[in-house]
Design a protein around this motif. Sequence first.
Motif, mmCIF file in Angstrom:
data_model
loop_
_atom_site.group_PDB
_atom_site.id
_atom_site.type_symbol
_atom_site.label_atom_id
_atom_site.label_comp_id
_atom_site.label_asym_id
_atom_site.label_seq_id
_atom_site.Cartn_x
_atom_site.Cartn_y
_atom_site.Cartn_z
ATOM 1 N N VAL A 1 15.072 9.793 -8.411
ATOM 2 C CA VAL A 1 14.162 10.901 -8.720
ATOM 3 C C VAL A 1 13.295 10.518 -9.923
ATOM 4 C CG1 VAL A 1 14.025 13.293 -9.511
ATOM 5 C CG2 VAL A 1 15.665 12.656 -7.728
ATOM 6 N N SER A 2 13.902 9.878 -10.905
ATOM 7 C CA SER A 2 13.182 9.462 -12.106
ATOM 8 C C SER A 2 12.041 8.497 -11.760
ATOM 9 C CB SER A 2 14.150 8.805 -13.088
ATOM 10 O OG SER A 2 13.466 8.323 -14.211
ATOM 11 N N LEU B 1 6.089 7.673 -10.808
ATOM 12 C CA LEU B 1 4.992 7.363 -9.891
ATOM 13 C C LEU B 1 4.002 8.520 -9.814
ATOM 14 C CD1 LEU B 1 3.680 5.534 -7.741
ATOM 15 C CD2 LEU B 1 5.189 6.608 -6.072
ATOM 16 N N VAL B 2 4.512 9.723 -9.681
ATOM 17 C CA VAL B 2 3.645 10.902 -9.598
ATOM 18 C C VAL B 2 2.848 11.076 -10.895
ATOM 19 C CG1 VAL B 2 3.629 13.434 -9.433
ATOM 20 C CG2 VAL B 2 5.045 12.081 -7.872
ATOM 21 N N VAL B 3 3.477 10.840 -12.035
ATOM 22 C CA VAL B 3 2.778 10.941 -13.320
ATOM 23 C C VAL B 3 1.644 9.919 -13.393
ATOM 24 C CG1 VAL B 3 3.024 10.588 -15.822
ATOM 25 C CG2 VAL B 3 4.692 11.982 -14.588
ATOM 26 N N GLN B 4 1.901 8.686 -12.937
ATOM 27 C CA GLN B 4 0.854 7.655 -12.942
ATOM 28 C C GLN B 4 -0.309 8.043 -12.025
ATOM 29 O OE1 GLN B 4 2.441 3.749 -12.213
ATOM 30 N NE2 GLN B 4 4.008 3.986 -13.780
ATOM 31 N N LEU B 5 0.009 8.572 -10.853
ATOM 32 C CA LEU B 5 -1.046 9.033 -9.940
ATOM 33 C C LEU B 5 -1.850 10.168 -10.574
ATOM 34 C CD1 LEU B 5 0.896 9.015 -6.561
ATOM 35 C CD2 LEU B 5 -1.030 7.552 -7.163
ATOM 36 N N TRP B 6 -1.154 11.101 -11.212
ATOM 37 C CA TRP B 6 -1.815 12.220 -11.870
ATOM 38 C C TRP B 6 -2.727 11.722 -12.985
ATOM 39 C CZ3 TRP B 6 -1.894 14.086 -16.858
ATOM 40 C CH2 TRP B 6 -2.512 15.314 -17.024
ATOM 41 N N MET B 7 -2.275 10.745 -13.759
ATOM 42 C CA MET B 7 -3.095 10.208 -14.841
ATOM 43 C C MET B 7 -4.363 9.547 -14.303
ATOM 44 S SD MET B 7 -0.039 8.778 -17.292
ATOM 45 C CE MET B 7 -1.071 8.066 -18.556
ATOM 46 N N THR C 1 0.848 -1.189 0.000
ATOM 47 C CA THR C 1 0.000 0.000 0.000
ATOM 48 C C THR C 1 0.884 1.240 0.000
ATOM 49 O OG1 THR C 1 -0.067 0.193 2.415
ATOM 50 C CG2 THR C 1 -1.754 -1.216 1.363
ATOM 51 N N PHE C 2 0.297 2.364 -0.336
ATOM 52 C CA PHE C 2 1.031 3.633 -0.311
ATOM 53 C C PHE C 2 1.567 3.892 1.095
ATOM 54 C CE2 PHE C 2 1.515 8.208 -0.085
ATOM 55 C CZ PHE C 2 2.152 8.497 -1.286
ATOM 56 N N GLU C 3 0.742 3.597 2.098
ATOM 57 C CA GLU C 3 1.131 3.794 3.497
ATOM 58 C C GLU C 3 2.324 2.917 3.879
ATOM 59 O OE1 GLU C 3 1.084 5.518 7.249
ATOM 60 O OE2 GLU C 3 0.052 6.117 5.426
ATOM 61 N N GLN C 4 2.329 1.665 3.434
ATOM 62 C CA GLN C 4 3.465 0.778 3.712
ATOM 63 C C GLN C 4 4.745 1.311 3.074
ATOM 64 O OE1 GLN C 4 1.668 -2.760 2.106
ATOM 65 N NE2 GLN C 4 1.331 -3.661 4.129
ATOM 66 N N CYS C 5 4.649 1.788 1.855
ATOM 67 C CA CYS C 5 5.825 2.353 1.168
ATOM 68 C C CYS C 5 6.355 3.575 1.912
ATOM 69 C CB CYS C 5 5.472 2.727 -0.267
ATOM 70 S SG CYS C 5 5.152 1.315 -1.341
ATOM 71 N N ARG C 6 5.423 4.413 2.399
ATOM 72 C CA ARG C 6 5.830 5.601 3.143
ATOM 73 C C ARG C 6 6.508 5.212 4.448
ATOM 74 N NH1 ARG C 6 4.558 8.556 7.135
ATOM 75 N NH2 ARG C 6 2.735 7.350 7.714
ATOM 76 N N GLU C 7 5.907 4.254 5.192
ATOM 77 C CA GLU C 7 6.476 3.825 6.468
ATOM 78 C C GLU C 7 7.857 3.193 6.300
ATOM 79 O OE1 GLU C 7 3.501 1.277 8.156
ATOM 80 O OE2 GLU C 7 2.272 2.963 8.842
ATOM 81 N N GLU C 8 8.044 2.458 5.212
ATOM 82 C CA GLU C 8 9.336 1.810 4.956
ATOM 83 C C GLU C 8 10.321 2.744 4.253
ATOM 84 O OE1 GLU C 8 8.671 -1.922 2.955
ATOM 85 O OE2 GLU C 8 7.064 -2.465 4.341
ATOM 86 N N ARG C 9 9.909 3.982 4.041
ATOM 87 C CA ARG C 9 10.735 5.015 3.413
ATOM 88 C C ARG C 9 11.221 4.593 2.026
ATOM 89 N NH1 ARG C 9 11.920 8.402 8.084
ATOM 90 N NH2 ARG C 9 13.417 9.617 6.920
ATOM 91 N N LEU C 10 10.378 3.854 1.303
ATOM 92 C CA LEU C 10 10.771 3.362 -0.019
ATOM 93 C C LEU C 10 10.917 4.489 -1.036
ATOM 94 C CD1 LEU C 10 8.656 0.096 -0.293
ATOM 95 C CD2 LEU C 10 11.059 0.344 0.312
ATOM 96 N N PHE C 11 10.132 5.563 -0.869
ATOM 97 C CA PHE C 11 10.220 6.668 -1.816
ATOM 98 C C PHE C 11 11.582 7.353 -1.733
ATOM 99 C CE2 PHE C 11 5.599 6.484 -0.764
ATOM 100 C CZ PHE C 11 5.213 5.901 -1.952
ATOM 101 N N GLU C 12 12.169 7.362 -0.545
ATOM 102 C CA GLU C 12 13.490 7.961 -0.367
ATOM 103 C C GLU C 12 14.574 7.118 -1.030
ATOM 104 O OE1 GLU C 12 14.093 8.706 3.803
ATOM 105 O OE2 GLU C 12 12.075 9.555 3.983
ATOM 106 N N LYS C 13 14.315 5.806 -1.166
ATOM 107 C CA LYS C 13 15.290 4.902 -1.771
ATOM 108 C C LYS C 13 15.193 4.901 -3.296
ATOM 109 C CE LYS C 13 15.036 2.014 2.339
ATOM 110 N NZ LYS C 13 14.505 0.785 2.914
ATOM 111 N N ASN C 14 14.057 5.371 -3.833
ATOM 112 C CA ASN C 14 13.887 5.445 -5.284
ATOM 113 C C ASN C 14 14.748 6.545 -5.880
ATOM 114 O OD1 ASN C 14 11.950 3.470 -5.323
ATOM 115 N ND2 ASN C 14 10.218 4.857 -5.582
#
Length: 124
Positions: A103-104, A109-115, A88-101
Motif C-alpha cells: 500500500v505504501s 506512486l499516486v503522490v508522484q503522479l499527483w505532483m 508503461t503504466f498499461e504494462q504494469c496494469r496488465e501484469e497486475r504489478l500494482f496488486e503486488k506492491n
Amino acid sequence: MVYEGKSSHIGSGSFGNVLKGWHVKRKIKLAVKKIADFKMNLNEYQILKRLDDPHVVEVLDCWTTNEKGLGRKRCVHYVAMSFVKGKTFEQCREERLFEKNTVSDNVKLVVQLWMAIFHCHSVN
C-alpha cells in the motif's frame, strides 16, 4: 543533425509511434515521437517544453521532415524526449504489478503522479 536512430519501435499511442533514438552531443538515449498531426505536435511541444519537473519527461526538440510514402512526399513531425527506462503504466496494469506492491508503494506512486499533474496545471 544531433540525433540518430535505428528506428527501433518502443511504443505507440493515439498520436503516433515512439522510436528509440540517440542524442549525439549529450550522449543520451531518446524517445522520439513520430506524429502525423502537426497542430497537435506543435501544441504539445510548446506546452511540454515549458515544463521543468522531475516527475515530467524532458522535451528536447521538435522538427519536421519530408518523407516518401505511398508514392508521394508527406510531412512527418517528430518530438524528441528523454528516454525513461521501465514499463508503461498499461504494462504494469496488465501484469497486475500494482496488486503486488505494498500500500505504501502505491501511495508513493499516486503522490508522484499527483505532483506531475499539479506541476503541469500550474504552468497553464
